[in-house]
Scaffold this motif. Structure first.
Motif, PDB file in Angstrom:
ATOM      1  N   UNK A 148       7.692   2.281 -18.105  1.00 54.86           N
ATOM      2  CA  UNK A 148       6.956   1.914 -19.205  1.00 54.86           C
ATOM      3  C   UNK A 148       5.979   2.190 -19.613  1.00 54.86           C
ATOM      4  N   UNK A 149       4.883   3.678 -18.753  1.00 54.18           N
ATOM      5  CA  UNK A 149       3.862   3.554 -19.310  1.00 54.18           C
ATOM      6  C   UNK A 149       3.255   5.128 -19.385  1.00 54.18           C
ATOM      7  N   UNK A 150       2.220   5.419 -20.831  1.00 53.45           N
ATOM      8  CA  UNK A 150       2.474   6.634 -21.661  1.00 53.45           C
ATOM      9  C   UNK A 150       0.720   6.816 -20.740  1.00 53.45           C
ATOM     10  N   UNK A 151       0.933   7.384 -20.028  1.00 47.72           N
ATOM     11  CA  UNK A 151      -0.433   8.161 -19.420  1.00 47.72           C
ATOM     12  C   UNK A 151      -1.676   8.992 -19.879  1.00 47.72           C
ATOM     13  N   UNK A 152      -2.701   8.707 -20.211  1.00 47.64           N
ATOM     14  CA  UNK A 152      -3.755   8.827 -20.633  1.00 47.64           C
ATOM     15  C   UNK A 152      -4.498  10.128 -20.157  1.00 47.64           C
ATOM     16  N   UNK A 153      -5.997   9.707 -20.101  1.00 47.52           N
ATOM     17  CA  UNK A 153      -6.729  11.041 -20.238  1.00 47.52           C
ATOM     18  C   UNK A 153      -6.913  11.144 -17.770  1.00 47.52           C
ATOM     19  N   UNK A 154      -6.843  11.557 -17.704  1.00 49.41           N
ATOM     20  CA  UNK A 154      -6.649  11.979 -15.747  1.00 49.41           C
ATOM     21  C   UNK A 154      -8.146  11.185 -15.292  1.00 49.41           C
TER      22      UNK A 154
END
Length: 421
Positions: free
Chosen positions: A202-208
Motif C-alpha cells: 500500500x505504498x506508491x513510491x515517489x522520488x528516491x
C-alpha cells in the motif's frame, strides 16, 4: 498542581487497562457510525471530516479525517514500534525457540483470511451479472469487477492487539497467564507482519531522494535517544521530519512511528532502572489509547451509507470480511498450531494444548485498527471502502462476542477442573 497530577494518574490507569481502553475505542467507533448516518448530525460530521488542514510551505494538505488516520495514528504506531523493540530484545520474541509456535500461528492466521475472503468474493462473482460471472453486485445495485473487490484481500489479515487483550481481560479471569502470553506473542508478530504488508502493498513510491531523508532522520534519532540527556525538542523535530519524508516518499507516514520506535534503546543505559523503549512506551500509552485510537476509530467508522439497514449485512464484501475474520483467523491459527506441534514437533507453553487456544484464536478475529486502515488504503471506490469498514466492524464484534462466550466457559471449566486438585 496536585489535581493535575491526579487527573494524569487516572488517565494512565485507564489507558493501562486493556478492558477500559478497548471499550472506549469501541464506543467511539460506534459513535462515528451513528453520527455519520443520523440525519441531524450527518452533514456536520461530514463537513468536519472533510475540512482540509494544510501545513504551510509544503504540499501536505489533508482533510481532518485523514489527519486522524495519517497523523494521530502515528502515535499508536510509535508505541507499537517501541513495544516490538522491547519484545524482540527482552520479551516474548527474545527466545525464538519458545516463541516459535505463536510466531508461526501469526503467519498462519494471516494466510487463511485472504484465502477465504477471495473464495467468498469469487463465489458471489460466479453468480454475478457479467459474462463468466466476473462482476459482483453490491447492496446498492452497482456492479463491481471481481478484481476490484478482491483488492481488499489484506483487510482481514491483522489482529487488533488492544481489543483482543481487552476481551481476554473481560472474560478470561480464571485462565493461566500462558494463554495471554501466547496471544501477546501472536498479536505482536501479527502487528509486525501487518506493518510489512502496508509497506509493501500500500505504498506508491515517489522520488528516491526522500528515502535518503528518511535514512538521515533514522540515523539522527538513533544517536539522539542514546545520549545521556536526551534533547527532546530535537528528537521531536526529527520525528516530525521522518513523518514528512515518509509522506513525501509515498510510504504510509504512520510507519515513521514504527521505524523510530525500533531504533530506540531497549536495554538499561547510564544506570537507569528501566529501558528507554519501555519507559517511552509507558508515557505515550495514554495519548495512544485515549486520544489517537478513539479519534481514529471515530473517523474510520464515520462513513455515510445511503441506507444503513440490515441489507448491508447481505453485501458480498461484508459477508466475505465476516467469514475471513470470524472463521479464517482462528482456522489459520489453530491449523498452524496443530501442524507445528503434531507434525513439526515444536512445543507449546507447558500445560497448553492446541484445543486450549480455540477461544483465544477466536479473539484474533478482532481486526479493528489496522484493518480499518488497510480498508481505507485498499479501495479507491468510496462505496467499497465504506462497506469494508462496516464489514470489519461487524466481523470484529462477532469475533469478540464468540471469543467472549468461549473464554468465559473455558475460564469456568478451568476453575472447576483445577479447583478439584
Amino acid at each position: 498542581m496536585a489535581s493535575n497530577h491526579g487527573v494524569w494518574a487516572t488517565m494512565r490507569r485507564i489507558a493501562a487497562s486493556d478492558r477500559l481502553s478497548g471499550l472506549i475505542m469501541l464506543g467511539f467507533a460506534l459513535l462515528g457510525l451513528v453520527l455519520a448516518n443520523l440525519p441531524a448530525t450527518a452533514h456536520l460530521f461530514e463537513t468536519v471530516a472533510e475540512t482540509h488542514v494544510a501545513v504551510p510551505h509544503t504540499n501536505i494538505d489533508l482533510p481532518i479525517g485523514h489527519w486522524a488516520q495519517d497523523g494521530l495514528l502515528t502515535i499508536f504506531f510509535l508505541t507499537v514500534g517501541l513495544d516490538l523493540k522491547q519484545e524482540l530484545t527482552t520479551g516474548s520474541l527474545a527466545n525464538p525457540k519458545a516463541a516459535a509456535v505463536p510466531m508461526l500461528c501469526a503467519v498462519g492466521g494471516m494466510i487463511m483470511p485472504p484465502v477465504l475472503f477471495t473464495a467468498v468474493i469469487a463465489l458471489f462473482s460466479r453468480f454475478g451479472p457479467g459474462e463468466m460471472g466476473s462482476l459482483v453486485l453490491t447492496t446498492t445495485g452497482s456492479s463491481i469487477p471481481f478484481g476490484e473487490m478482491a483488492h481488499g484481500w489484506a483487510v482481514p489479515t491483522a489482529t487488533d492487539i488492544a481489543f483482543s487483550l481487552a476481551v481476554l481481560a473481560l472474560f478470561a479471569k480464571g485462565l493461566p497467564g500462558s494463554i495471554r502470553a501466547f496471544l501477546m506473542t501472536l498479536a505482536t508478530v501479527d502487528d509486525l507482519l501487518a506493518i510489512i504488508l502496508i509497506a509493501v502493498f500500500f505504498t506508491s513510491l515517489n522520488a528516491w531522494y526522500w528515502f535518503i531523508g528518511i535514512a538521515a532522520c533514522a540515523a539522527v534519532w538513533y544517536l539522539l535517544v542514546r545520549l545521556k540527556r536526551v534533547p527532546w525538542i530535537a528528537v521531536g523535530i526529527v520525528g516530525v521530519l521522518a513523518w514528512v519524508m515518509m509522506f513525501e516518499a509515498g510510504v504510509h507516514p504512520t510507519l515513521a512511528g514504527v521505524l523510530v520506535g525500533l531504533l530506540t534503546p531497549s536495554r538499561e543505559m547510564f544506570g537507569e532502572d528501566t529501558p528507554r523503549a519501555e519507559r517511552y512506551a509507558g508515557k505515550l500509552q495514554p495519548f495512544s489509547a485515549l486520544l489517537a485510537l478513539p479519534v481514529f476509530a471515530l473517523f474510520a467508522t464515520g462513513v455515510h451509507f445511503e441506507s444503513l439497514s440490515p441489507m448491508l449485512l447481505l453485501s458480498p464484501l461484508v459477508i466475505a470480511l465476516i467469514v475471513a475474520l470470524v472463521v479464517g483467523k482462528p482456522l489459520g491459527i489453530l491449523a498452524t498450531a496443530w501442524i507445528s506441534t503434531h507434525v513439526a514437533g515444536l512445543n507449546m507453553a507447558r500445560g497448553l494444548r492446541v484445543r486450549d487456544m480455540i477461544p483465544a484464536a477466536c479473539a484474533c478475529g478482532i481486526g479493528f485498527t489496522v484493518s480499518f486502515l488497510i480498508a481505507s488504503l485498499a479501495y479507491a471506490n468510496a462505496e467499497l471502502s465504506a462497506e469494508a469498514r462496516f464489514g470489519v466492524l461487524v466481523g470484529s464484534l462477532v469475533a469478540a462476542t464468540l471469543s467472549g462466550i468461549l473464554l468465559s466457559h473455558q475460564s469456568r471449566h478451568w476453575k472447576e477442573h483445577h479447583g478439584q486438585h
